[in-house]
Design an enzyme around this catalytic site. Structure first.
Site, short mmCIF file in Angstrom:
data_model
loop_
_atom_site.label_atom_id
_atom_site.label_comp_id
_atom_site.label_asym_id
_atom_site.label_seq_id
_atom_site.Cartn_x
_atom_site.Cartn_y
_atom_site.Cartn_z
CB THR A 186 2.00 5.96 7.80
OG1 THR A 186 3.27 6.53 8.08
CG2 THR A 186 1.62 6.19 6.38
CD GLU A 331 2.06 4.28 3.45
OE1 GLU A 331 1.06 3.60 3.76
OE2 GLU A 331 3.08 4.37 4.17
CE LYS A 439 13.46 -13.16 5.83
NZ LYS A 439 13.64 -11.79 6.27
CD1 TRP A 444 11.74 -16.69 4.32
CD2 TRP A 444 10.32 -15.35 3.25
NE1 TRP A 444 12.48 -15.69 3.77
CE2 TRP A 444 11.63 -14.85 3.10
CE3 TRP A 444 9.26 -14.65 2.66
CZ2 TRP A 444 11.91 -13.68 2.39
CZ3 TRP A 444 9.54 -13.49 1.95
CH2 TRP A 444 10.85 -13.01 1.83
P1 AMP Z 1 -2.39 1.25 7.63
O1 AMP Z 1 -1.57 2.05 6.70
O2 AMP Z 1 -2.25 1.66 9.06
O3 AMP Z 1 -3.80 1.20 7.20
O4 AMP Z 1 -1.84 -0.23 7.60
C1 AMP Z 1 -1.66 -0.92 6.40
C2 AMP Z 1 -1.14 -2.29 6.68
O5 AMP Z 1 -2.14 -3.08 7.36
C3 AMP Z 1 -0.84 -3.08 5.42
O6 AMP Z 1 0.40 -2.73 4.86
C4 AMP Z 1 -0.89 -4.51 5.95
O7 AMP Z 1 0.31 -4.85 6.61
C5 AMP Z 1 -2.00 -4.44 6.99
N1 AMP Z 1 -3.24 -4.92 6.41
C6 AMP Z 1 -4.27 -4.21 5.93
N2 AMP Z 1 -5.27 -5.01 5.51
C7 AMP Z 1 -4.86 -6.28 5.72
C8 AMP Z 1 -5.43 -7.57 5.49
N3 AMP Z 1 -6.64 -7.73 4.99
N4 AMP Z 1 -4.68 -8.64 5.82
C9 AMP Z 1 -3.45 -8.51 6.34
N5 AMP Z 1 -2.87 -7.33 6.60
C10 AMP Z 1 -3.56 -6.22 6.29
#
Ligand code: AMP
Length: 542
Positions: A186, A331, A439, A444
């Protein structure tokens, strides 16, 4: 009493066996690092994946050993997806956009034995190999004629001679479906990177679910262009779902600019594409001034970051392409929710439908979700109350590789670190990462909402909203903005642009114009870095 159905493990090799047998002539087209287009089919791919498996046996790799890749989306990478996992080894896709120190760190942590890389990444390999003592073999994804002489990389051979020396006479082994198949670290912003370790079962179930009509709706009639990289969360599982359905695959290789992507979509009659918003922005920026249109593209899945409403509008209204907004994370293999309308929404006015399409969508069968307050108590699904989003399901992590970071679950649920609302129909709307939420005076403010309004302004290319300390309200939002080339907008014009579009107290207190917004390795805005860059910033005095 047990059921009396056959017990057959869900293995990744089963997907390619199926595709070879039932969709053997379905095409796989790849733009190569060499620049040309390579073309073959699932039958050829299956044969070469078996050669990969045999070649790994030849290197004496044990069951469960990690094989790393640093590669673009292409047919050789796909063969590794199947050959490595299918033979019981674990495919470790590394994001080449990471810093070399991070790459060395994760290769050591994963104890990779082999590294297969596209020649574009030779300088990266040259920079890190001395720090990766576990890697015994380096494979350049090219023919022997392209293998660089005097590269300095030890035990380097070309992929084509490596697998060319093997026969395709290989029977995929059968083993427990819970065996690890692939892994992805990640892009966490704090602490060491942590790896999600996917299994054959989780990847196969995810591939099934992803292909469903209300999810990615993938079928044998599709030609799919995954622009989303195979080096990050298995390209959203598309390489697996495509084999499961027999869809044609079109890989863009390293050419991700708007012109190359547009030409590939048209030449290969792509019906369906998947990617993050930044890639689609480049495509639209290329198409608009030239008055280009799509002749075959019908749908595009956009996720990875919030898809700006302006982009959903442009695809729909200007190009007749349906946007499916998706949310997920490393994840979660990665798919969690996808936005498609229900039957009952058909009668709604267009503006109301659009409000739904902007959300991240409904949970896919296999993913359960809830939002909770600071005490962990579940919050109502009223579409208004924000809460921390927790998920569980068979393709969601239980624990990170090597137990890194301890037990991540809270009462059996995985806390995503995202904050959102869920409406009575089960549509999730992500408002923020929990650490980015602003905040203000006990309320929020969603930074995503504030950014979406800014990018709807014609002169704004990109916007990032962050909170800054305020003596009375704790925090107030400001927005960092990158202007489109040759376009102008002033601070006051942009602040006025918010009038009527959001509650007054949510309007940013200030606009800071910047040349660029820092992006992380997966193309997401790096707000931690932005906050560092703006650490001396002071809010204007009222
Ligand atoms: P990753 O593990 O690098 O793929 O990142 C995952 C994170 O990307 C998620 O926990 C979100 O914070 C963000 N994310 C993924 N898809 C979206 C979406 N459609 N809108 C907003 N945030 C997103």
């Amino acid at each position: 009493m047990l059921g009396l159905m056959q017990s057959q493990p869900l293995l990744i090799s089963g997907l390619i066996e199926f595709a070879e047998r039932h969709h053997g002539d379905a095409e796989i087209v790849s733009r190569r690092v060499e620049g040309d287009l390579h073309r073959y089919n699932y039958k050829d791919m299956g044969q070469r994946a078996r050669r990969v498996a045999k070649a790994l046996d030849g290197l004496k790799l044990a069951f469960g050993d990690r094989v790393a890749t640093l590669a673009w989306n292409g047919y050789r990478h796909l063969e590794l997806y199947y050959g490595v996992s299918g033979s019981g080894r674990v495919l470790h896709t590394i994001n080449p956009r990471l810093h070399p120190d991070q790459i060395a760190w994760i290769a050591n942590h994963a104890e990779d034995q082999v590294l297969c890389f596209d020649l574009s990444f030779l300088p990266l390999v040259q920079a890190v190999h001395a720090r990766c003592p576990t890697i015994k073999h380096y494979i350049a994804l090219c023919g022997a004629d392209k293998l660089p002489a005097d590269s300095g990389v030890p035990n380097l051979q070309s992929y084509e001679s490596w697998i060319g020396a093997q026969s395709a006479d290989y029977a995929w082994p059968s083993f427990d479906e819970n065996t690890a198949s692939s892994m992805c670290y990640t892009s966490g912003t704090t602490g060491n990177p942590k790896a999600a370790l996917y299994s054959h079962r989780s990847s196969t179930l995810h591939a099934y679910a992803a292909a469903l009509p209300d999810v990615m709706c993938i079928s044998a009639r599709d030609a799919i262009l995954p622009v989303v990289p195979m080096f990050h969360v298995n390209a959203w599982g598309i390489p697996y779902s495509a084999a499961l359905t027999g869809a044609k695959l079109v890989f863009p290789g390293p050419a991700l600019d708007g012109k190359s992507i547009y030409e590939l979509i048209e030449a290969e009659k792509v019906t369906y594409a998947a990617g993050v918003p930044t890639v689609w922005q480049m495509l639209l920026t290329h198409m608009k001034p030239a008055g280009l249109k799509f002749s075959t593209l019908k749908r595009t899945v956009i996720g990875g970051s919030a898809c700006p409403p302006a982009m959903i509008h442009a695809f729909r209204e200007d190009y007749g392409v349906e946007v499916l907004h998706a949310w997920g994370m490393t994840e979660m293999s990665p798919l969690g929710t996808l936005c498609t309308l229900k039957n009952k929404h058909d009668a709604l006015p267009e503006a109301e439908k659009m409000k739904i399409r902007l959300k991240q969508g409904r949970a896919i069968y296999g993913v359960d979700m809830k939002i909770v307050d600071a005490h962990g108590d579940e919050l109502p699904w009223d579409g208004k109350v924000f809460g921390d989003l927790h998920v569980k399901g068979p393709w969601i992590v239980r624990e990170y590789f090597k137990g890194e970071g301890g037990d991540p679950l809270v009462g059996g649920w995985f806390p995503t670190g995202d904050v959102g609302t869920i409406d009575p129909d089960g549509y999730l709307q992500i408002t923020d990462r929990s650490k980015d939420v602003i905040k203000s005076g006990g309320e929020w403010i969603s930074s995503i909402d504030i950014e979406n309004i800014a990018v709807a302004h014609p002169a704004v290319a990109m916007a990032a909203c962050i909170g800054v300390a305020h003596p009375k309200w704790d925090e107030r939002p400001i927005i960092a903005v990158v202007k489109k080339p040759g376009m102008e907008v002033t601070r006051d014009e942009l602040i006025r642009f918010y009038d009527g579009k959001t509650a007054k107290w949510q309007i940013p207190d200030d606009v800071v114009f910047v040349d660029a917004i820092p992006l992380g390795a997966t193309g997401k805005m790096l707000k931690t870095r932005l906050r560092e860059l703006l650490k001396d910033y002071k809010l204007p005095q009222p």
